[in-house]
Scaffold this motif. Structure first.
Motif, mmCIF file in Angstrom:
data_model
loop_
_atom_site.group_PDB
_atom_site.id
_atom_site.type_symbol
_atom_site.label_atom_id
_atom_site.label_comp_id
_atom_site.label_asym_id
_atom_site.label_seq_id
_atom_site.Cartn_x
_atom_site.Cartn_y
_atom_site.Cartn_z
ATOM 1 N N GLY A 118 1.068 -1.257 0.009
ATOM 2 C CA GLY A 118 -0.115 -0.014 0.102
ATOM 3 C C GLY A 118 1.033 1.328 -0.067
ATOM 4 O O GLY A 118 2.068 1.239 -0.065
ATOM 5 N N ALA A 119 0.116 2.415 0.041
ATOM 6 C CA ALA A 119 0.745 3.675 0.024
ATOM 7 C C ALA A 119 1.296 4.392 1.331
ATOM 8 O O ALA A 119 2.390 4.958 1.277
ATOM 9 N N LYS A 120 0.837 3.726 2.441
ATOM 10 C CA LYS A 120 1.034 4.237 4.003
ATOM 11 C C LYS A 120 2.246 3.363 4.197
ATOM 12 O O LYS A 120 1.969 2.204 4.431
ATOM 13 N N VAL A 121 3.404 3.646 4.489
ATOM 14 C CA VAL A 121 4.620 3.010 4.712
ATOM 15 C C VAL A 121 5.146 3.571 6.165
ATOM 16 O O VAL A 121 5.654 4.975 6.081
ATOM 17 N N PRO A 122 5.519 2.768 7.146
ATOM 18 C CA PRO A 122 6.140 3.389 8.371
ATOM 19 C C PRO A 122 7.542 3.507 8.282
ATOM 20 O O PRO A 122 8.246 2.649 7.754
ATOM 21 N N GLY A 123 8.197 4.666 9.118
ATOM 22 C CA GLY A 123 9.715 4.531 9.100
ATOM 23 C C GLY A 123 9.853 3.727 10.222
ATOM 24 O O GLY A 123 9.210 3.304 11.022
ATOM 25 N N ASP A 124 11.296 3.977 10.841
ATOM 26 C CA ASP A 124 11.793 3.057 11.630
ATOM 27 C C ASP A 124 11.127 3.527 12.772
ATOM 28 O O ASP A 124 10.913 2.712 13.846
ATOM 29 N N ALA A 125 10.949 4.804 13.164
ATOM 30 C CA ALA A 125 10.419 5.166 14.449
ATOM 31 C C ALA A 125 8.876 4.533 14.634
ATOM 32 O O ALA A 125 8.579 4.423 15.781
#
Length: 159
Positions: A118-125
């Protein structure tokens, strides 16, 4: 609250038993119908008295902690609007000797690799926050004295 039932069954068979040369192989039966072949760990009781093909309690402990964490992670990630495509954890449990000289599972390392779509991707934090919340919610993690660490990684699957 709920009650969870597991039936653990073992039979001596033809072994003498009193000479300590009996099989530690047994079965776990669960209320949903699953039957799991179990045994002591070959690290604890030598083969052939242990069956290394069977699940041992230490492995099951690590798997249960990993599974609990994963289920909470998936729910929390879903609630936050993330699409999880895949989750694989190569969790490890580490035995130590306590001050009393007895062995215990002192450390469980969760090493989940999560693939998001999908379009929403989390960063490391954000990934760290999702794992932290999952750890706080996991019933099993709150029930044990073992240290549990989480070293998660993530990737994105385009498409």
């Amino acid at each position: 609250m709920s009650t969870h039932i597991a039936t653990v069954a073992w039979e001596r068979g033809a072994a003498a038993f009193v000479d300590n040369r009996y099989s530690r192989a047994h079965q776990w039966r669960f209320d949903g119908g699953a039957v799991v072949p179990a045994s002591s760990s070959p690290h604890v009781v030598r083969v052939p008295l242990s069956d290394p093909a069977n699940v041992d309690p230490e492995e099951a402990y690590v798997a249960a902690l990993s599974s609990c964490h994963m289920l909470w992670f998936l729910d929390i990630a879903r609630s936050a609007g993330y699409l999880v495509e895949r989750y694989v954890d190569n969790a490890q449990g580490h035995m130590r000797r306590g001050a009393d000289g007895k062995s215990w599972v002192a450390l469980v390392e969760l090493l989940p690799a999560v693939t998001f779509g999908g379009a929403k991707v989390p960063g490391d934090a954000v990934l760290e926050h999702l794992h932290h919340k999952a750890h706080e919610e996991c019933f099993l993690a709150r029930s044990v004295k073992s240290e549990i660490t989480i070293q998660g990684s993530w990737s994105h699957q385009a498409g």
